[in-house]
Design a protein around this motif. Structure first.
Motif, mmCIF file in Angstrom:
data_model
loop_
_atom_site.group_PDB
_atom_site.id
_atom_site.type_symbol
_atom_site.label_atom_id
_atom_site.label_comp_id
_atom_site.label_asym_id
_atom_site.label_seq_id
_atom_site.Cartn_x
_atom_site.Cartn_y
_atom_site.Cartn_z
ATOM 1 N N CYS A 5 0.848 -1.178 0.000
ATOM 2 C CA CYS A 5 0.000 0.000 0.000
ATOM 3 C C CYS A 5 0.893 1.241 0.000
ATOM 4 C CB CYS A 5 -0.889 -0.002 1.237
ATOM 5 S SG CYS A 5 -1.770 1.560 1.469
ATOM 6 N N CYS A 8 0.016 3.429 3.480
ATOM 7 C CA CYS A 8 0.471 3.074 4.832
ATOM 8 C C CYS A 8 1.588 2.037 4.849
ATOM 9 C CB CYS A 8 -0.707 2.572 5.681
ATOM 10 S SG CYS A 8 -1.251 0.916 5.231
ATOM 11 N N CYS A 51 -6.176 -2.013 0.352
ATOM 12 C CA CYS A 51 -5.326 -2.261 1.513
ATOM 13 C C CYS A 51 -6.256 -2.590 2.678
ATOM 14 C CB CYS A 51 -4.486 -1.018 1.811
ATOM 15 S SG CYS A 51 -3.634 -1.106 3.403
ATOM 16 N N CYS A 54 -5.743 0.247 5.726
ATOM 17 C CA CYS A 54 -6.210 1.640 5.672
ATOM 18 C C CYS A 54 -7.264 1.887 4.607
ATOM 19 C CB CYS A 54 -5.030 2.594 5.474
ATOM 20 S SG CYS A 54 -4.393 2.602 3.794
#
Ligand SMILES: [Zn+2]
Length: 157
Positions: A5, A8, A51, A54
């Motif tokens: 991701c 994050c 993801c 997040c």
């Protein structure tokens, strides 16, 4: 391919259909100027991942990346051929210049009122040979330029 991701850094991504299986047309591909190279088929879709940490979406399209690389390689190859023609055309032009100089030299010699008929005939015969050679060289040069232009057009297409 290890996906991550970009928001994050989490690497737990799940493939999802979001927001829809976007067809990669020239707009969606987003590589303006280059996109027209790719003859995208409707079945080439971007893969979408979410993801799990997040909720950020990531988009991947390995097929398109492969096409981009192939296209680059193809262009590099054509460019190399074009450069090759530059060299050949330059060589041909040097030959042309050389023959033109020889013809000029003969013309000068023919102006000399002291040369014999025999010398004059020999020079004229030589001049005719060189003229023929020059014609062939110029045709050859034109042909090279034509071939090179064809390649250039291929690159611009
Ligand atoms: Zn994330």
């Amino acid at each position: 391919m290890k996906m991550k991701c970009t928001q994050c850094g989490c690497d737990d991504l799940e493939e999802v259909d979001f927001p829809y299986e976007a067809k990669l047309d020239e707009v969606a591909v987003g590589i303006a100027g280059e996109s027209s190279f790719y003859d995208m088929h409707e079945e080439v879709y971007t893969q979408t991942y979410i993801c799990t940490k997040c909720g950020h979406f990531e988009f991947f399209n390995p097929e398109l990346a492969k096409l981009v690389l192939e296209e680059r390689e193809k262009c590099a190859k054509i460019q190399k051929e074009i450069d090759n023609f530059d060299k050949q055309i330059s060589d041909k032009n040097n030959e042309i210049k050389n023959v033109e100089q020889q013809i000029d030299s003969i013309k000068e010699q023919l102006k000399n009122i002291d040369i014999t008929i025999r010398q004059s005939n020999e020079l004229k015969s030589k001049q005719q040979d060189l003229s023929n050679k020059l014609k062939a060289l110029k045709a050859g040069s034109q042909e090279l330029i034509k071939q090179q232009n064809n390649l250039k057009r291929k690159l611009e297409a």
